[in-house]
Write a protein that holds these residues in place. Structure first.
Motif, PDB file in Angstrom:
ATOM      1  N   PHE A  25      -4.099  -0.141   6.174  1.00 26.33           N
ATOM      2  CA  PHE A  25      -3.702  -1.399   5.480  1.00 26.33           C
ATOM      3  C   PHE A  25      -2.231  -1.193   5.078  1.00 26.33           C
ATOM      4  O   PHE A  25      -1.873  -0.186   4.642  1.00 26.33           O
ATOM      5  N   GLU A  26      -1.467  -2.112   5.691  1.00 24.20           N
ATOM      6  CA  GLU A  26      -0.058  -1.639   5.418  1.00 24.20           C
ATOM      7  C   GLU A  26       0.686  -3.260   5.029  1.00 24.20           C
ATOM      8  O   GLU A  26       0.541  -4.084   5.490  1.00 24.20           O
ATOM      9  N   VAL A  27       1.563  -2.955   3.937  1.00 29.19           N
ATOM     10  CA  VAL A  27       2.362  -4.290   3.478  1.00 29.19           C
ATOM     11  C   VAL A  27       3.812  -3.894   3.334  1.00 29.19           C
ATOM     12  O   VAL A  27       4.215  -2.878   3.016  1.00 29.19           O
ATOM     13  N   THR A  28       4.699  -4.702   4.244  1.00 32.61           N
ATOM     14  CA  THR A  28       6.340  -4.448   4.198  1.00 32.61           C
ATOM     15  C   THR A  28       6.701  -5.362   3.531  1.00 32.61           C
ATOM     16  O   THR A  28       6.622  -6.708   4.257  1.00 32.61           O
ATOM     17  N   GLY A  70      12.736  -3.893   1.717  1.00 29.64           N
ATOM     18  CA  GLY A  70      13.089  -2.648   2.467  1.00 29.64           C
ATOM     19  C   GLY A  70      12.131  -1.627   1.879  1.00 29.64           C
ATOM     20  O   GLY A  70      12.345  -0.417   2.050  1.00 29.64           O
ATOM     21  N   THR A  71      10.964  -1.953   1.368  1.00 32.57           N
ATOM     22  CA  THR A  71       9.996  -0.921   1.211  1.00 32.57           C
ATOM     23  C   THR A  71       8.713  -1.186   1.540  1.00 32.57           C
ATOM     24  O   THR A  71       8.534  -2.527   1.761  1.00 32.57           O
ATOM     25  N   SER A  72       7.701  -0.513   1.655  1.00 34.79           N
ATOM     26  CA  SER A  72       6.332  -0.563   2.233  1.00 34.79           C
ATOM     27  C   SER A  72       5.399   0.118   1.341  1.00 34.79           C
ATOM     28  O   SER A  72       5.528   1.022   0.600  1.00 34.79           O
ATOM     29  N   LYS A 129      -6.538   6.359   1.868  1.00 34.57           N
ATOM     30  CA  LYS A 129      -5.747   7.314   1.125  1.00 34.57           C
ATOM     31  C   LYS A 129      -4.036   6.472   1.054  1.00 34.57           C
ATOM     32  O   LYS A 129      -4.005   6.198   2.262  1.00 34.57           O
ATOM     33  N   GLU A 130      -3.604   6.502  -0.066  1.00 36.02           N
ATOM     34  CA  GLU A 130      -2.334   6.054  -0.118  1.00 36.02           C
ATOM     35  C   GLU A 130      -1.123   6.956   0.790  1.00 36.02           C
ATOM     36  O   GLU A 130      -1.567   8.059   0.400  1.00 36.02           O
ATOM     37  N   ILE A 131      -0.345   6.611   1.528  1.00 43.92           N
ATOM     38  CA  ILE A 131       0.339   7.339   2.362  1.00 43.92           C
ATOM     39  C   ILE A 131       2.070   7.017   1.726  1.00 43.92           C
ATOM     40  O   ILE A 131       2.023   5.689   2.059  1.00 43.92           O
ATOM     41  N   ALA A 132       2.775   7.813   1.650  1.00 43.08           N
ATOM     42  CA  ALA A 132       4.171   7.708   1.201  1.00 43.08           C
ATOM     43  C   ALA A 132       4.856   7.357   2.526  1.00 43.08           C
ATOM     44  O   ALA A 132       4.539   8.075   3.598  1.00 43.08           O
ATOM     45  N   VAL A 133       5.489   6.429   2.738  1.00 44.87           N
ATOM     46  CA  VAL A 133       6.219   5.825   3.850  1.00 44.87           C
ATOM     47  C   VAL A 133       7.622   5.392   3.704  1.00 44.87           C
ATOM     48  O   VAL A 133       7.784   4.744   2.531  1.00 44.87           O
ATOM     49  N   ASN A 134       8.480   5.536   4.616  1.00 48.63           N
ATOM     50  CA  ASN A 134       9.813   4.866   4.475  1.00 48.63           C
ATOM     51  C   ASN A 134       9.647   3.295   4.789  1.00 48.63           C
ATOM     52  O   ASN A 134       8.999   2.942   5.550  1.00 48.63           O
ATOM     53  N   GLY A 135      10.721   2.694   4.237  1.00 46.85           N
ATOM     54  CA  GLY A 135      10.781   1.435   4.403  1.00 46.85           C
ATOM     55  C   GLY A 135      11.443   0.974   5.637  1.00 46.85           C
ATOM     56  O   GLY A 135      11.766   1.824   6.547  1.00 46.85           O
ATOM     57  N   PRO A 136      11.608  -0.374   6.266  1.00 49.13           N
ATOM     58  CA  PRO A 136      11.787  -0.559   7.507  1.00 49.13           C
ATOM     59  C   PRO A 136      13.208  -0.417   7.640  1.00 49.13           C
ATOM     60  O   PRO A 136      14.167  -0.585   6.722  1.00 49.13           O
ATOM     61  N   GLU A 137      13.693  -0.369   8.929  1.00 44.67           N
ATOM     62  CA  GLU A 137      14.935  -0.031   9.290  1.00 44.67           C
ATOM     63  C   GLU A 137      15.509  -1.534   9.810  1.00 44.67           C
ATOM     64  O   GLU A 137      16.658  -1.639   9.685  1.00 44.67           O
TER      65      GLU A 137
END
Length: 303
Positions: free
Chosen positions: A180-183, A203-205, A212-220
């Motif tokens: 499950f991912e929302v950007t 710019g965040t996701s 499990k929640e995963i820390a992720v970088n925002g879209p480029e």
């Protein structure tokens, strides 16, 4: 398709290969719709035990006859539950009068009644009520879609993992099995997962894998990569990369002696299968064979 695929799917017993084949069937979208409807059903309040006791008190019967009636009581309970489920499913599904889906290697654009746009990625579906749209801008999603929401009332995307609420913005939602991912690409998005709300600015996701929640970088970029016919990943397990490869190229993927939990960072083409295979195999140092619509990935030392 084997006749027992539906039963195995309901019990989460399908293999990856069987699941991929099952999702290609014409009936799959209908099964998803019924499954989503059933998960939202709530039976009306009814105390069947009290009703049954009242019925027994009206009659005087021998102990032996009372014992014979117990199986019948169970039958009444089951029949009542099934009746409620069927009736509620009928009326609930009737409210979702619009349903659009895509198959493997297919994208589709949907224009909603308020001119909001939905771009569906491969093997995805959305459902909504056109007649109630002015009252509630609610849409149900299975798979992945990019939304360009017209400003107005609250706009909600419901998935079996969580909900996304906005007023007017651009965002992408991917709702797959255990993924499950929302950007957010523009504006502000509110994501509710496990009764916890997370606000996403442009710019965040927000990402959840296997619960499990995963820390992720925002879209480029200013839009998801699949809009431009590419699939991009940043430290995502190979199993999800292979699943996306299947969807985009309409093939069946099998693996041999590969740790599909290893993380992959990279991009592959959604239109050129040979280039895509190279993009996956070279950085991971794995081999592959392509025969017809079947790809086998295997370790170099595998026989």
């Amino acid at each position: 398709m084997q006749e027992n695929y539906l039963a195995k799917w309901l019990n989460n017993e399908l293999t990856d290969t069987e699941l991929a084949e099952f999702k290609k069937s014409d009936e799959y979208a209908s099964y998803i719709k019924i499954k989503e409807a059933s998960s939202n059903l709530e039976a009306p309040a009814f105390n069947i035990d009290a009703a049954w006791n009242e019925h027994k008190n009206r009659r005087i019967v021998e102990e032996s006859k009372t014992i014979q009636l117990k199986p019948y009581k169970r039958f009444l309970q089951l029949a009542a539950a099934v009746a409620v489920l069927l009736v509620a499913s009928y009326f609930y599904l009737g409210t979702l009068d619009q349903s659009i889906s895509t198959q493997y290697a297919e994208n589709k654009e949907v224009i909603l009644p308020d001119t909001s746009e939905v771009l569906l990625n491969a093997e995805s579906s959305v459902s909504y009520s056109e007649k109630n749209w002015d009252k509630e801008r609610n849409i149900s999603l299975e798979g992945e879609a990019y939304f360009k929401v017209a400003k107005g009332k609250r706009f909600t995307v419901a998935t079996d993992n969580g909900t996304v609420a906005v007023l007017g913005t651009q965002f992408n939602v991917e709702n797959r099995n255990n993924f499950f991912e929302v950007t957010c690409f523009e504006g502000l998005v509110r994501v509710t997962y496990n009764n916890k709300e997370t606000k996403l600015t442009a710019g965040t996701s927000f990402l959840v894998i296997d619960g499990k929640e995963i820390a992720v970088n925002g879209p480029e970029n200013t839009a998801p990569s699949w809009i431009n016919k590419e699939s991009s990943f940043n430290s995502i397990p190979l199993s999800y990369v292979f699943n996306e490869f299947q969807r985009q190229h309409n093939v069946t993927v099998e693996t041999k002696n590969i740790d599909t939990k290893q993380l992959f960072t990279g991009t592959f083409s959604n239109t050129n299968i040979n280039l895509a295979l190279q993009s996956i195999s070279v950085p991971t140092q794995i081999q592959y064979t392509l025969e017809g619509n079947k790809v086998v990935f295997y370790a170099k030392n595998a026989e």
